[in-house]
Design an enzyme around this catalytic site. Structure first.
Site, short mmCIF file in Angstrom:
data_model
loop_
_atom_site.label_atom_id
_atom_site.label_comp_id
_atom_site.label_asym_id
_atom_site.label_seq_id
_atom_site.Cartn_x
_atom_site.Cartn_y
_atom_site.Cartn_z
N LYS A 69 0.84 -1.20 0.00
CA LYS A 69 0.00 0.00 0.00
C LYS A 69 0.88 1.26 0.00
O LYS A 69 2.10 1.18 0.20
CB LYS A 69 -0.91 -0.04 1.23
CG LYS A 69 -1.90 -1.20 1.22
CD LYS A 69 -2.77 -1.17 2.46
CE LYS A 69 -3.83 -2.25 2.43
NZ LYS A 69 -4.72 -2.18 3.62
N TYR A 109 -12.47 -2.86 -3.08
CA TYR A 109 -12.98 -2.91 -1.71
C TYR A 109 -14.52 -2.89 -1.69
O TYR A 109 -15.11 -2.31 -0.78
CB TYR A 109 -12.42 -1.74 -0.91
CG TYR A 109 -10.99 -1.92 -0.47
CD1 TYR A 109 -10.58 -3.04 0.27
CD2 TYR A 109 -10.01 -0.95 -0.76
CE1 TYR A 109 -9.27 -3.20 0.68
CE2 TYR A 109 -8.69 -1.11 -0.34
CZ TYR A 109 -8.33 -2.23 0.38
OH TYR A 109 -7.03 -2.40 0.81
N ASN A 172 -1.69 -0.08 7.30
CA ASN A 172 -1.21 -1.43 7.64
C ASN A 172 -0.37 -2.08 6.52
O ASN A 172 -0.25 -3.30 6.44
CB ASN A 172 -2.36 -2.32 8.09
CG ASN A 172 -3.44 -2.47 7.04
OD1 ASN A 172 -3.29 -1.99 5.92
ND2 ASN A 172 -4.52 -3.14 7.38
N HIS A 175 -1.86 -5.39 1.43
CA HIS A 175 -3.13 -6.07 1.21
C HIS A 175 -2.83 -7.51 0.82
O HIS A 175 -1.86 -7.77 0.10
CB HIS A 175 -3.91 -5.40 0.06
CG HIS A 175 -5.03 -6.27 -0.43
ND1 HIS A 175 -6.25 -6.36 0.21
CD2 HIS A 175 -5.09 -7.15 -1.47
CE1 HIS A 175 -7.01 -7.22 -0.42
NE2 HIS A 175 -6.34 -7.73 -1.45
N GLU A 186 -9.86 -10.44 -7.57
CA GLU A 186 -8.93 -9.31 -7.46
C GLU A 186 -7.85 -9.37 -8.54
O GLU A 186 -7.47 -8.34 -9.10
CB GLU A 186 -8.28 -9.31 -6.07
CG GLU A 186 -9.28 -8.96 -4.97
CD GLU A 186 -8.70 -9.12 -3.57
OE1 GLU A 186 -7.50 -9.44 -3.44
OE2 GLU A 186 -9.45 -8.90 -2.59
P1 IDP Z 1 -7.80 -6.88 5.48
O1 IDP Z 1 -6.97 -5.86 4.71
O2 IDP Z 1 -7.03 -7.49 6.61
O3 IDP Z 1 -8.42 -7.92 4.57
P2 IDP Z 1 -10.42 -5.63 5.62
O4 IDP Z 1 -11.42 -5.78 6.72
O5 IDP Z 1 -10.72 -6.28 4.32
O6 IDP Z 1 -9.00 -6.09 6.18
O7 IDP Z 1 -10.21 -4.07 5.39
C1 IDP Z 1 -9.54 -3.58 4.26
C2 IDP Z 1 -8.67 -2.43 4.67
O8 IDP Z 1 -9.50 -1.36 5.17
C3 IDP Z 1 -7.72 -2.72 5.81
O9 IDP Z 1 -6.55 -3.38 5.39
C4 IDP Z 1 -7.44 -1.35 6.33
O10 IDP Z 1 -6.49 -0.66 5.51
C5 IDP Z 1 -8.78 -0.66 6.16
N1 IDP Z 1 -9.55 -0.72 7.42
C6 IDP Z 1 -10.17 -1.79 7.96
N2 IDP Z 1 -10.76 -1.47 9.12
C7 IDP Z 1 -10.50 -0.15 9.33
C8 IDP Z 1 -10.85 0.77 10.36
O11 IDP Z 1 -11.51 0.44 11.35
N3 IDP Z 1 -10.38 2.04 10.21
C9 IDP Z 1 -9.66 2.44 9.15
N4 IDP Z 1 -9.31 1.62 8.15
C10 IDP Z 1 -9.72 0.32 8.24
MG MG Z 2 -9.91 -7.82 3.13
#
Ligand code: IDP
Ligand code: MG
Length: 210
Positions: A69, A109, A172, A175, A186
């Site tokens: 990212k 997303y 984080n 992805h 994807e």
């Molecule tokens: P993942 O990346 O571990 O699959 P997902 O629930 O699919 O997690 O969420 C996609 C992305 O959305 C996350 O990697 C993160 O960057 C962002 N995200 C998820 N939850 C939050 C939140 O509570 N606050 C801000 N960003 C979030």
């Molecule tokens: Mg995800």
């Protein structure tokens, strides 16, 4: 017999290299030729022998989408992240760097559209370049998720990408697709099929046999 003697003598004379293949240490030896014909091996351009393609083994052709990212690219973490997947034995079959549009990201997303952080997620993900990759290997989807760690870096275990580099759930670093079906969707979204390369891996003898 002469060849056998060369195999034994050569490493003594030349150290690590071996006429019969490449000596990589006590446990690892890549043969230049297959020991028997039953493995259907053939040589590649580098002169290393390898066993036939991974397609014969169920699940080895599984693919996943991994993206570094914007925060990972900005922090120069691309090399370290690529290295982890290479070290794990997965095969890189696609890679590109791009600045993604919000439209593409909102398709990526799609399941999160109703979340209150969704607009911020699109804004951040489109703010600077991403490095998008497709990795192939046995159980790669599930293993990658383990390697990447929990969504929230505060909960990610040390040794995972997010546990080692993640700062906040919204930053984080990487992805990783969360299911085989999700990965297929994807991959099709981000890559044209001509951008994915099928290539034979010279060390597949150690990754494809049961
Ligand atoms: P993942 O990346 O571990 O699959 P997902 O629930 O699919 O997690 O969420 C996609 C992305 O959305 C996350 O990697 C993160 O960057 C962002 N995200 C998820 N939850 C939050 C939140 O509570 N606050 C801000 N960003 C979030
Ligand atoms: Mg995800």
């Amino acid at each position: 017999m002469v060849l056998f003697q060369l195999c034994l003598l050569r490493p003594l004379l030349l150290g690590q290299r071996n006429l019969c293949g490449l000596w990589l240490g006590r446990e690892s030896f890549i043969p230049a030729r297959c020991p028997t014909k039953t493995h259907h091996c053939h040589s590649n351009n580098f002169g290393f022998g390898h066993y036939s393609t991974s397609s014969a083994i169920t699940g080895v052709r599984e693919r996943t989408l991994i993206a570094v990212k914007p925060d990972g690219v900005q922090r120069r973490l691309v090399g370290q992240i690529v290295q982890r997947f290479e070290q794990r034995g997965f095969k890189l079959v696609g890679l590109k760097m791009l600045k993604a549009s919000e439209d593409l990201l909102s398709q990526h997303y799609q399941e999160l559209k109703k979340k209150d952080f969704f607009p911020y997620l699109l804004c951040y993900m489109s703010s600077s370049p991403l490095v998008i990759m497709v990795w192939e290997g046995h159980n790669v989807v599930q293993t990658s998720r383990m390697m990447v760690g929990s969504t929230n870096p505060a909960e990610a275990h040390p040794g995972t990408v997010r546990g080692d580099f993640g700062i906040h759930v919204s930053r984080n670093v990487v992805h990783a697709s969360d299911s085989v079906e999700g990965a297929q969707r994807e991959i099709q979204l981000w890559f044209n099929h001509t951008e994915l390369i099928d290539w034979d891996c010279c060390d597949h003898s150690s990754t494809t046999r049961s």
